[in-house]
Design an enzyme around this catalytic site. Structure first.
Site, PDB file in Angstrom:
ATOM      1  CG  LEU A 109      -1.740  -1.445   1.652  1.00 36.62           C
ATOM      2  CD1 LEU A 109      -2.323  -1.102   2.816  1.00 36.62           C
ATOM      3  CD2 LEU A 109      -2.619  -1.498   0.363  1.00 36.62           C
ATOM      4  CD  GLU A 150       3.276   3.563   5.013  1.00 40.03           C
ATOM      5  OE1 GLU A 150       4.440   3.754   5.498  1.00 40.03           O
ATOM      6  OE2 GLU A 150       2.645   2.461   4.832  1.00 40.03           O
ATOM      7  CG  HIS A 153       6.127   3.791   9.443  1.00 42.00           C
ATOM      8  ND1 HIS A 153       6.500   3.204  10.599  1.00 42.00           N
ATOM      9  CD2 HIS A 153       5.567   2.973   8.805  1.00 42.00           C
ATOM     10  CE1 HIS A 153       5.798   1.871  10.617  1.00 42.00           C
ATOM     11  NE2 HIS A 153       5.401   2.074   9.501  1.00 42.00           N
ATOM     12  CG  ASP A 170       5.162   0.584  20.545  1.00 45.70           C
ATOM     13  OD1 ASP A 170       5.707   0.666  21.742  1.00 45.70           O
ATOM     14  OD2 ASP A 170       4.183   0.741  20.387  1.00 45.70           O
ATOM     15  CG  ASP A 208      -7.637   2.574   5.064  1.00 46.58           C
ATOM     16  OD1 ASP A 208      -6.636   2.017   5.227  1.00 46.58           O
ATOM     17  OD2 ASP A 208      -7.838   3.584   4.134  1.00 46.58           O
TER      18      ASP A 208
HETATM   19  N1  ARG Z   1       3.115  -0.425   4.903  1.00 39.29           N
HETATM   20  C1  ARG Z   1       1.874  -0.942   5.206  1.00 39.29           C
HETATM   21  C2  ARG Z   1       1.736  -1.809   4.003  1.00 39.29           C
HETATM   22  O1  ARG Z   1       1.773  -1.478   2.687  1.00 39.29           O
HETATM   23  C3  ARG Z   1       0.676   0.017   5.169  1.00 39.29           C
HETATM   24  C4  ARG Z   1      -0.383  -0.509   5.984  1.00 39.29           C
HETATM   25  C5  ARG Z   1      -1.568   0.566   6.116  1.00 39.29           C
HETATM   26  N2  ARG Z   1      -2.651   0.128   6.574  1.00 39.29           N
HETATM   27  C6  ARG Z   1      -4.003   0.525   6.306  1.00 39.29           C
HETATM   28  N3  ARG Z   1      -4.991   0.078   6.810  1.00 39.29           N
HETATM   29  N4  ARG Z   1      -4.042   1.338   5.418  1.00 39.29           N
HETATM   30  O2  ARG Z   1       1.304  -2.906   3.871  1.00 39.29           O
HETATM   31 ZN    ZN Z   2       4.270   0.416   8.442  1.00 41.11          ZN
HETATM   32 CA    CA Z   3       4.376  -0.203  23.775  1.00 42.15          CA
END
Ligand code: ARG
Ligand code: ZN
Ligand code: CA
Length: 237
Positions: A109, A150, A153, A170, A208
């Site tokens: 994603l 993202e 992050h 974390d 989401d």
């Molecule tokens: N880096 C993660 C992926 O690409 C993003 C996850 C985002 N989750 C969401 N529910 N939009 O798998």
């Molecule tokens: Zn992530």
């Molecule tokens: Ca924690």
């Protein structure tokens, strides 16, 4: 106290067909989600269970669209190795969040770079199907939360399970430990590592519609990088 920290955003759209050349409306829908989620102004925050209610944070970040760049390119998938960033370098990454919207492929994603890395690759990448809430978007990732995750992050947040077993941290004390990601739309409570998972946290892997909070501890961790000597101090005006 830095008050509301505003982050100017450059959006770099790289497309191989008309769908991927997403509309300005789709771009503004994503900026709106970031502004809601990082200010606890999202309309689903009321779904946070009582146990975690006191931890749901107004992170006090706002986002303004600075510039949009559009490039036609025959490549149909870009992967996660920063290729799109070498082809179309970030603009003013020391002061701006750069977001590349291009087809990543492979079911990915989005991906992000943590603070403190190479400026030439700084920013986040998202596939157009998972960017914003209108236009070329695809359920169940059509509520703009891939970018919320993202950008989390980009602002130094780890995944909520710490990318390891129960004891892997974390680095945020108010997020319960877990031993792996949750997917879909978990029911509450979901128990791992003897405590209820905060599955509704933006830094989990749920759909989401099922993520709607950052914690107070995550807010502190994100804002710490803007303190003197912090990795994103240069973004402050
Ligand atoms: N880096 C993660 C992926 O690409 C993003 C996850 C985002 N989750 C969401 N529910 N939009 O798998
Ligand atoms: Zn992530
Ligand atoms: Ca924690």
């Amino acid at each position: 106290n830095l008050g509301i920290i505003n982050i100017p955003v450059n959006v770099i759209v790289v497309y191989s067909n008309a769908d991927e050349n997403i509309s300005n409306a789709q771009i503004s829908s994503q900026i709106a989600v970031l502004n809601d989620d990082f200010r606890k102004a999202n309309n689903d925050v009321n779904e946070v269970p009582t146990e975690f209610e006191g931890l749901a944070a107004d992170s006090e970040f706002s986002f303004t669209l600075a510039n949009t760049y559009r490039y036609a390119d025959s490549r149909t998938s870009w992967g996660t190795n920063n290729a799109v960033k070498s082809a179309y370098p970030p603009v003013s990454p020391e002061t701006h969040l750069n977001i590349w919207v291009c087809n990543i492929g492979g079911g990915i994603l989005g991906y992000a770079q943590f603070p403190g890395g190479n400026l030439a690759t700084d920013g986040v990448v998202c596939s157009p199907q998972f960017f914003g809430t209108t236009g070329y978007v695809q359920a169940p990732f059509d509520k703009g939360r891939t970018m919320t995750h993202e950008v989390g992050h980009y602002l130094n947040l780890r995944h909520i399970w710490g990318d390891g077993r129960c004891k892997q941290d974390d680095f945020v004390s108010d997020t319960p430990s877990s031993d792996g990601p949750n997917y879909g739309c978990p029911s509450y409570p979901t128990v791992n590592c003897r405590t209820n998972d905060m599955t509704m946290n933006y830094m989990d892997y749920v759909d989401d519609a099922c993520m709607y909070m950052f914690s107070e501890g995550q807010k502190v961790r994100m804002r710490a990088i803007f303190a003197p000597g912090g990795a994103r101090e240069s973004m402050l005006p």
